[in-house]
Design an enzyme around this catalytic site. Sequence first.
Site, PDB file in Angstrom:
ATOM      1  N   GLU A 332       9.848  24.807 -54.599  1.00  0.00           N
ATOM      2  CA  GLU A 332       8.773  24.764 -55.592  1.00  0.00           C
ATOM      3  C   GLU A 332       9.039  25.819 -56.668  1.00  0.00           C
ATOM      4  OE1 GLU A 332       4.655  23.187 -53.575  1.00  0.00           O
ATOM      5  OE2 GLU A 332       4.937  25.346 -53.713  1.00  0.00           O
ATOM      6  N   CYS A 333       9.105  25.394 -57.912  1.00  0.00           N
ATOM      7  CA  CYS A 333       9.221  26.283 -59.068  1.00  0.00           C
ATOM      8  C   CYS A 333      10.415  27.235 -58.904  1.00  0.00           C
ATOM      9  CB  CYS A 333       7.911  27.038 -59.295  1.00  0.00           C
ATOM     10  SG  CYS A 333       7.744  27.696 -60.964  1.00  0.00           S
ATOM     11  N   GLY A 334      10.193  28.500 -58.573  1.00  0.00           N
ATOM     12  CA  GLY A 334      11.313  29.420 -58.392  1.00  0.00           C
ATOM     13  C   GLY A 334      12.288  28.947 -57.344  1.00  0.00           C
ATOM     14  N   TYR A 336      12.950  25.844 -56.692  1.00  0.00           N
ATOM     15  CA  TYR A 336      13.689  24.773 -57.366  1.00  0.00           C
ATOM     16  C   TYR A 336      14.833  25.362 -58.186  1.00  0.00           C
ATOM     17  CZ  TYR A 336      14.200  20.818 -60.721  1.00  0.00           C
ATOM     18  OH  TYR A 336      14.653  19.788 -61.507  1.00  0.00           O
ATOM     19  N   SER A 433      11.031  20.794 -57.641  1.00  0.00           N
ATOM     20  CA  SER A 433      10.453  20.630 -58.972  1.00  0.00           C
ATOM     21  C   SER A 433       9.679  21.888 -59.325  1.00  0.00           C
ATOM     22  CB  SER A 433       9.519  19.416 -59.018  1.00  0.00           C
ATOM     23  OG  SER A 433       8.304  19.700 -58.335  1.00  0.00           O
TER      24      SER A 433
END
Length: 443
Positions: A332-334, A336, A433
């Site tokens: 998730e985010c970081g 990703y 993502s």
Amino acid sequence: MSAKGLLIAAPRSGSGKTTLTLGLMRALRRRGVAVAGVKSGPDYIDPAFHQAALGRDSLNLDSWAMDEGLLAALAAQASDGAELLIAEASMGLFDGVPAEPGRTGASADVAAALGLPVLLALDASGQAQSAGAVALGCARFDPRVKVAGVVLNKIGSPRHLRLAREGVEAAGLKVLGALPKQAEVVLPERHLGLVQAAETEALEARLEALADFVAAHVDLDAVLALAAPLRVAAEERSGLARAALAPPGQIIAIARDAAFSFLYPHLLAGWRGQGAEIRFFSPLADEAPPHDADCLWLPGGYPELHAGRLAANQRFLDGLRAFAASRPVHGECGGYMVLGESLTDAQGVVHPMAGLLSVQTSFAKRKMTLGYRDVTLLADCALGPKGHRFRGHEFHYASIVALGADEPMALAADAYGGAPAPAGSRRGLVSGSFFHCVAEVRS
């Protein structure tokens, strides 16, 4: 024990909500009150400060991403064993997105759903009696919400206090305290908000100073008196309501350190409540994922601040690649960004990452992306089966330099009616993502 509760809110961001919230939490705890905390809206950082102030986990409540039953069940869970639940609002009290009543993401929705009176933190700098007009507007704007008291903030002098107090009291509202301007009580910040609780220097001393500051200028007895019983049904108190997200495995390996810290406490609690075991490990300490896990989760956080160190931690990267060869991995985010080919830091240095996805990201040119997302999966992955919907948000300053050849993970729509667009990446058992999941959408 059935807790009472209140919501600390403000007309806008930057009004002193967090100062007042943390100061009240610690000051009341010192008096022997069993206090619990929650944060309205998608926020990873404030609940960690709540936990530090109270010595118990704080959860997030989000009226856009969570249905009413889940929101109430989490409020009951958060307040279990407490006398008082203090909820901290996000942004302005009524700020949300276009949606059906009660599902806008505004903190007012949380107050209305749970029957929480509002203690309004009102920044009175640059005004005097006009503070009363602002407070009155908040009190009358939404008939579902009761503004039960006001704490004035950034008071510059006794004369300023007198005039602002007269204005608020002329509007028919009670002033429960007034906080003078004092730079010493401000917590340090960086690009995603406050510096994380675990990284804040001398945090315990800062919390004690906040408690002293608030206790000296706010009527704590009056604050306790305005709290009201939580409006939570018996079945929600009994814990019968479902969890927000199904566990991605029986034994879940989760990265946790200063680079990977953004995972909602209600997700962890829900996974454990459904029988899953959690195995934490630290990529910054060059630890490989636990060998006995059957799924790996890389949360968001601040990998852009530690990119060089992560790129050099071969034991972590080799272990991550070996894990992904046979078991699901999700970022998730970081997380990703670390699963991708490379991450460019703020100085423009390109650092090779795990290479499990083809995305290349950069923090060199900051561009804020912020907002709710409604996501539908395009294939099975660690987040869930193909076709399942999830609600959550994005909040990042990094950008995608090159997406590469991987298939998209999902279709993502915002909260403003835009057409769903491809989002994220997937390859084999790896997915990721910029989307932070709050809850699965279930009919």
